[in-house]
Design an enzyme around this catalytic site. Structure first.
Site, PDB file in Angstrom:
ATOM      1  N   TRP A 157       3.087  11.397  -0.458  1.00 60.05           N
ATOM      2  CA  TRP A 157       2.802  12.069  -1.471  1.00 60.05           C
ATOM      3  C   TRP A 157       1.371  11.740  -2.242  1.00 60.05           C
ATOM      4  O   TRP A 157       1.044  12.019  -3.388  1.00 60.05           O
ATOM      5  CB  TRP A 157       3.848  11.686  -2.877  1.00 60.05           C
ATOM      6  CG  TRP A 157       4.408  10.251  -2.517  1.00 60.05           C
ATOM      7  CD1 TRP A 157       5.434   9.901  -2.154  1.00 60.05           C
ATOM      8  CD2 TRP A 157       3.976   9.030  -3.304  1.00 60.05           C
ATOM      9  NE1 TRP A 157       5.771   8.369  -2.595  1.00 60.05           N
ATOM     10  CE2 TRP A 157       4.631   8.080  -3.254  1.00 60.05           C
ATOM     11  CE3 TRP A 157       2.658   9.089  -4.281  1.00 60.05           C
ATOM     12  CZ2 TRP A 157       4.257   6.751  -3.722  1.00 60.05           C
ATOM     13  CZ3 TRP A 157       2.344   7.818  -4.816  1.00 60.05           C
ATOM     14  CH2 TRP A 157       3.270   6.653  -4.627  1.00 60.05           C
ATOM     15  N   ASN A 158       1.155  10.361  -1.993  1.00 63.57           N
ATOM     16  CA  ASN A 158      -0.206   9.819  -2.579  1.00 63.57           C
ATOM     17  C   ASN A 158      -1.506  10.825  -2.493  1.00 63.57           C
ATOM     18  O   ASN A 158      -2.276  10.789  -3.387  1.00 63.57           O
ATOM     19  CB  ASN A 158      -0.314   8.343  -2.344  1.00 63.57           C
ATOM     20  CG  ASN A 158      -0.882   8.216  -0.812  1.00 63.57           C
ATOM     21  OD1 ASN A 158      -0.383   9.046   0.127  1.00 63.57           O
ATOM     22  ND2 ASN A 158      -1.565   7.300  -0.597  1.00 63.57           N
ATOM     23  N   LYS A 181       5.768  19.265   7.063  1.00 65.41           N
ATOM     24  CA  LYS A 181       6.737  18.822   6.073  1.00 65.41           C
ATOM     25  C   LYS A 181       6.028  18.052   4.882  1.00 65.41           C
ATOM     26  O   LYS A 181       6.044  16.654   5.307  1.00 65.41           O
ATOM     27  CB  LYS A 181       7.859  18.067   6.545  1.00 65.41           C
ATOM     28  CG  LYS A 181       9.162  18.323   5.340  1.00 65.41           C
ATOM     29  CD  LYS A 181      10.259  17.110   5.674  1.00 65.41           C
ATOM     30  CE  LYS A 181       9.460  15.787   5.015  1.00 65.41           C
ATOM     31  NZ  LYS A 181       9.243  15.635   3.623  1.00 65.41           N
ATOM     32  N   GLY A 233       2.899   7.628   6.323  1.00 66.52           N
ATOM     33  CA  GLY A 233       3.863   7.115   5.440  1.00 66.52           C
ATOM     34  C   GLY A 233       4.042   5.679   5.444  1.00 66.52           C
ATOM     35  O   GLY A 233       3.210   4.808   6.121  1.00 66.52           O
ATOM     36  N   GLU A 255       0.246   6.880  10.836  1.00 66.38           N
ATOM     37  CA  GLU A 255      -0.638   6.273   9.868  1.00 66.38           C
ATOM     38  C   GLU A 255       0.159   5.562   8.828  1.00 66.38           C
ATOM     39  O   GLU A 255       0.952   6.395   8.039  1.00 66.38           O
ATOM     40  CB  GLU A 255      -1.597   7.427   9.222  1.00 66.38           C
ATOM     41  CG  GLU A 255      -2.424   7.871  10.174  1.00 66.38           C
ATOM     42  CD  GLU A 255      -3.637   6.974  10.710  1.00 66.38           C
ATOM     43  OE1 GLU A 255      -3.946   5.798   9.656  1.00 66.38           O
ATOM     44  OE2 GLU A 255      -4.180   6.970  11.556  1.00 66.38           O
ATOM     45  N   LEU A 256       0.388   4.340   8.966  1.00 63.41           N
ATOM     46  CA  LEU A 256       1.348   3.611   8.121  1.00 63.41           C
ATOM     47  C   LEU A 256       0.734   2.761   6.948  1.00 63.41           C
ATOM     48  O   LEU A 256      -0.558   2.877   6.672  1.00 63.41           O
ATOM     49  CB  LEU A 256       2.239   2.595   9.031  1.00 63.41           C
ATOM     50  CG  LEU A 256       2.788   3.614  10.050  1.00 63.41           C
ATOM     51  CD1 LEU A 256       3.675   2.625  11.035  1.00 63.41           C
ATOM     52  CD2 LEU A 256       3.639   4.780   9.605  1.00 63.41           C
ATOM     53  N   CYS A 289      -3.001   3.422   0.895  1.00 61.75           N
ATOM     54  CA  CYS A 289      -2.501   2.696   1.966  1.00 61.75           C
ATOM     55  C   CYS A 289      -3.537   1.741   2.171  1.00 61.75           C
ATOM     56  O   CYS A 289      -3.198   0.720   2.803  1.00 61.75           O
ATOM     57  CB  CYS A 289      -2.372   3.636   3.264  1.00 61.75           C
ATOM     58  SG  CYS A 289      -3.838   4.725   3.494  1.00 61.75           S
ATOM     59  N   GLU A 390       4.257  -4.511   1.395  1.00 64.29           N
ATOM     60  CA  GLU A 390       3.336  -3.783   0.626  1.00 64.29           C
ATOM     61  C   GLU A 390       4.079  -3.214  -0.746  1.00 64.29           C
ATOM     62  O   GLU A 390       5.140  -2.830  -0.916  1.00 64.29           O
ATOM     63  CB  GLU A 390       3.077  -2.339   1.420  1.00 64.29           C
ATOM     64  CG  GLU A 390       2.198  -1.292   0.900  1.00 64.29           C
ATOM     65  CD  GLU A 390       2.214   0.053   1.630  1.00 64.29           C
ATOM     66  OE1 GLU A 390       3.111   0.378   2.069  1.00 64.29           O
ATOM     67  OE2 GLU A 390       0.980   0.513   1.964  1.00 64.29           O
TER      68      GLU A 390
END
Ligand code: NAD
Length: 498
Positions: A157-158, A181, A233, A255-256, A289, A390
């Site tokens: 969502w960021n 999605k 996410g 991509e975490l 992130c 995090e």
């Protein structure tokens, strides 16, 4: 294009160029984090909805999208970028109302994705194979680089539009089709992107949107006709997705999250370093992130830098993300607000001390909003959870260090490896640090910089694969090797040559 039911902000899925209600009628609501009020409702997609979207994407793959030349495909992506940029204001307002990030930041992102679509649109007809000079000269051996098929894109969502385009642009340029999605927190702007795609002339079925939460994401990951998952996410979700995809041998690009160190040496330009530390953690209310959430300051300048950080943090103006003078908006969700509180409390329980912030903030006129004060903690020990987990909020841990070896050991002592910042005027030190830090991106005397042509991604638990740059398009291609015997000589293994 069929209009959405905007009067009550009810959105259906977008499949094969049409709005389609969810098969079993399920819906969920999203909230405006600045007011705490309900904002809109979306389809709670199930496996049947995902199947319909994947089927549409498959048809487009073997039909209108697959039939296009690479050049034409690229041009359509560029046209999509133009349409998105010209609707940037509308897209930004939708995103800001759903994730509470500053309108200015969401606007800049919706505007700049045009550059990504230009870059990957241009790359579409530069995807080339190789001719391989084999020992056996009569064989023409060459490679073809082909799309994988249907790509499932799952985003957080960021930065909804920005991250959607970062995955979709290379995937589509490579000739794949997409089922997207979006996050259940910020699903609305994806439909604006679809409207733009349609106006740009991208055929129906090439990009489809199915909304929902974790269950919808899992159904997408499990679908046997989805060749690859491109996920952005949290590391927890990334781990779960990689395991599910692995069970059916589908590949993943991940991509975490991060816990990025921002390191200030004694010879740094202090004003610039302070600005970089502040924007690294408090821009976007820490909901990025690449947040520079661990500041390591050389012990000889520790007190002066810390004083300046605390003073500046206390003066940050919280408020309505739509107001131009607001410097920091709310947390995007009530759950994120609670996480900010809980992680500060946990860090204090482990011995850290709060120097500024640390609590919910009251904003006049927005009393129900999810605001949290810009927070700085010191005396954060190496084993404190704040060093390793995090937050995804405006929470900065500040620690002193003695020398290069000391700070390299501390900076690398987390499971994450997304990014790192180094502030120094010493050229030798800058490059040595860049080599020694375990991170996919190292910024020297700058922070939070990204470009469409500069590869980005994580070391260690921060991810697998790269977005941006030429590297990203490789993630969405597979290589076929063709052997073509040009001589008439028969190679019969059962006929003995003498
Ligand atoms: P999240 O992992 O909770 O959710 C991300 C998306 O995955 C959402 O669409 C969600 O519905 C879906 N999802 C969640 N669990 C799933 C599962 N088990 N299977 C399938 N789908 C699932 O993350 P978030 O809270 O939306 O976003 C914040 C996280 O994203 C942070 O950790 C942040 O660091 C990370 N992030 C990384 C990057 C990057 O480029 N490395 C960029 C932005 C955000």
């Amino acid at each position: 294009m069929q209009t959405m039911k905007e009067e009550n902000r009810g959105y259906d899925n977008y499949i094969d160029g049409r709005f389609v209600p969810p098969c079993d009628g399920g819906r969920f609501v999203s909230f405006n984090p600045a007011t705490g009020r309900e904002w809109g409702s979306f389809a709670e997609s199930t496996a049947a909805d995902i199947d319909a979207a994947v089927s549409a994407a498959r048809r487009a793959l073997s039909g209108p999208w697959g039939d296009l030349s690479a050049t034409r495909r690229g041009r359509l992506l560029m046209a999509w970028g133009e349409k998105i940029a010209s609707n940037a204001e509308r897209i930004a307002r939708l995103e800001s109302a759903q994730n509470g990030k500053l309108l200015a930041e969401m606007h800049a992102q919706a505007n700049i994705v045009r550059e990504w679509l230009y870059y990957y649109g241009g790359l579409a007809d530069k995807i080339e194979g190789r001719v391989i000079p084999l020992e056996r000269k009569s064989v023409l051996n060459y490679t073809l680089r082909e799309p994988l098929g249907v790509v499932g894109v799952i985003v957080p969502w960021n930065s909804p539009t920005f991250l959607t385009v970062m995955s979709c642009a290379p995937a589509l340029a490579a000739g794949n089709t997409v089922v997207l999605k979006p996050s259940e927190v910020t699903s609305a702007s994806a439909f604006e992107l679809m409207k733009c795609a349609e106006e740009a002339g991208i055929p129906p079925g090439v990009i489809n949107v199915v909304t929902g939460g974790r269950a919808a994401g899992e159904a997408l990951v499990d679908h046997p006709d989805v060749a690859k998952i491109s996920f952005t996410g949290s590391d927890a979700a990334g781990r779960a997705i990689a395991a599910r995809a692995g069970a059916r041998l589908a590949s993943c690009a991940l991509e975490l999250g991060g816990k990025s160190p921002n390191i200030v040496f004694e010879d740094a330009a202090i004003d610039n370093a302070v600005a970089g530390l502040l924007s690294g953690i408090f821009a976007a209310a820490g909901q990025t992130c690449i947040a520079g959430s661990r500041a390591y300051i050389h012990q000889s300048i520790y007190d002066q830098v810390l004083d300046r950080l605390v003073q500046r943090a206390r003066s940050i103006k919280l408020g309505d993300p739509l107001a131009p003078d607001t410097q920091m908006g709310p947390a995007a969700t009530r759950a994120q607000l609670r996480k900010n509180e809980a992680m500060v409390a946990d860090s204090v329980a482990h011995g850290a001390e709060v120097l500024s912030g640390g609590r919910r903030a009251a904003v006049a006129g927005l009393e129900e909003g999810y605001f949290f004060e810009p927070t700085i903690l010191h005396r954060v020990g190496d084993d404190n959870p704040l060093i390793h987990q995090e937050v995804f909020g405006p929470v900065l841990a500040v620690m002193p260090f003695s020398d290069e070896d000391d700070v390299v050991a501390k900076a690398n002592a987390t499971k994450f490896g997304l990014a790192a910042g180094v502030w120094t005027k010493d050229l030798r030190r800058a490059h040595t640090m860049a080599q020694r830090l375990q991170a996919g991106t190292v910024w020297v005397n700058t922070y939070r910089a990204l470009a469409f042509n500069a590869p980005f991604g994580g070391y260690k638990d921060s991810g697998i694969g790269r977005v941006n740059g030429v590297e990203a398009i490789d993630q969405f291609l597979q290589t076929k090797c063709v052997w073509c015997e040009l001589s008439d000589e028969i190679q019969d293994p059962f006929v003995l040559k003498v």
